[in-house]
Scaffold this active site. Structure first.
Site, PDB file in Angstrom:
ATOM      1  N   ALA A   1       0.822  -1.208   0.000  1.00 19.09           N
ATOM      2  CA  ALA A   1       0.000   0.000   0.000  1.00 19.09           C
ATOM      3  C   ALA A   1       0.855   1.256   0.000  1.00 19.09           C
ATOM      4  CB  ALA A   1      -0.942   0.002   1.199  1.00 19.09           C
ATOM      5  N   ASP A   2       2.033   1.194   0.636  1.00 16.64           N
ATOM      6  CA  ASP A   2       2.916   2.363   0.635  1.00 16.64           C
ATOM      7  C   ASP A   2       3.431   2.665  -0.768  1.00 16.64           C
ATOM      8  OD1 ASP A   2       4.340  -0.048   0.692  1.00 16.64           O
ATOM      9  OD2 ASP A   2       6.014   0.804   1.826  1.00 16.64           O
TER      10      ASP A   2
END
Length: 252
Positions: A102-103
Site C-alpha cells: 500500500a505504501d
C-alpha cells in the site's frame, strides 16, 4: 483536524493537513523496542482533537484491526489506504493488485501528480528499496524490491565471524578495514543497483522520465547518485493528501 499517517517497518511518520489541503512538515517516531501499535496510540494521545486519519501501513492485520478499534473508541474517522486495481489516477500493474504494498501505491499516486504529465520512476529507500515504473498516463508497469542499505550490511555482518564495527562514514572504494569494507561495499552496491535499475527501467518507459527519491535513506543516498533525482522525503504524505482530498470530494 486531519492527520496523514504512514506506519512503516521501523518508524511512524505523520503530517497535519491544513484547511487548504497542504500537509505540514513530516514528523517521525522510531518504534525502537516498542510495537508499532504503541507508537500509534501515543500519536493519538498527542493529537486529542484529531477527527480524521488517512493511514497507509505495511504491517499486520492485527495492527490494522487494533488501529481501527482505537480510532472507533475515540470517534476518529479512519481511512486505511489499500492497493487497488485502479484508483486515484493509477492503474496497478501487479497481476494481483492487492499484493502491491500500500505504501508503494500511495507513492505512485503522489508521483503521478509531481511528474506533471511525464513518466516517472519512484525509488523508496527504506528498510527495503522499492523501484516502480509509472507511465505518464498513470499505468504502473511494475517494479523491483531489493535490500536497503542497513539490511544489506546486517545480512553480511550476521554471517561474519568475530565482532565487527560497521561504518558508513567516509565510504571509500578501497577500504582499509573490514567494517569500512562492508559499509562502503553495501553503499556502493546499493548506489550501483539504483542507477543500473533506473537506466534499464527507463528503456521501458516513455521519455522523458522523472526519477523521484523518497524514504529514510533517500537524502543520504542522493548525495552519491549520479544524474537527476528529485528528493521528496515526504512523498507518501503528499500521496495521502491527494487521496484524502479525492475521498472528500467523492463523499460530497
Amino acid at each position: 483536524m486531519v492527520l496523514l499517517v504512514d506506519a512503516g517497518n521501523s518508524r511512524l511518520k505523520w503530517s497535519e493537513l491544513d484547511a487548504g489541503g497542504k500537509p505540514s512538515a513530516q514528523q517521525a517516531m522510531a518504534y525502537g523496542e516498542r510495537p508499532a501499535l504503541a507508537a500509534f496510540l501515543d500519536l493519538l494521545d498527542a493529537y486529542p482533537a484529531v477527527a480524521h486519519i488517512t493511514l497507509v501501513h505495511v504491517l499486520t492485520h492485527l495492527f490494522a484491526d487494533s488501529v481501527q478499534e482505537a480510532c472507533a473508541q475515540r470517534g476518529i474517522h479512519l481511512h486505511s489506504v489499500r492497493s487497488l486495481a485502479r484508483a486515484y489516477g493509477i492503474r496497478n500493474g501487479y497481476q494481483q493488485p492487492t499484493a502491491l504494498g500500500a505504501d508503494r501505491f500511495v507513492g505512485l499516486v503522489a508521483a503521478q501528480h509531481l511528474a506533471a504529465g511525464k513518466a516517472s520512476i519512484v525509488i523508496d529507500c527504506g528498510t527495503a528499496i522499492t523501484v516502480d515504473a509509472l507511465e505518464q498516463d498513470g499505468r504502473h508497469l511494475g517494479g523491483l524490491i531489493l535490500p536497503g542499505l542497513q539490511l544489506s550490511a546486517e545480512a553480511l555482518i550476521a554471517r561474519a565471524q568475530g565482532r565487527l564495527t560497521l561504518s558508513f562514514e567516509q565510504p571509500t572504494i578501497v577500504a582499509d578495514s573490514t567494517g569500512r569494507a562492508i559499509g562502503s561495499g553495501c553503499l556502493f552496491g546499493v548506489i550501483g543497483a539504483i542507477e543500473g535499475i533506473c537506466t534499464r527501467m527507463q528503456q521501458t518507459l516513455s521519455s522523458p522520465v522523472v526519477r523521484i527519491l523518497t524514504g529514510g535513506d533517500a537524502e543520504y543516498l542522493r548525495s552519491w547518485l549520479h544524474g537527476d533525482y528529485l528528493l521528496h522525503p515526504d512523498l507518501l504524505m503528499q500521496g495521502l493528501a491527494y487521496i484524502t482530498e479525492h475521498e472528500a470530494c467523492t463523499s460530497c
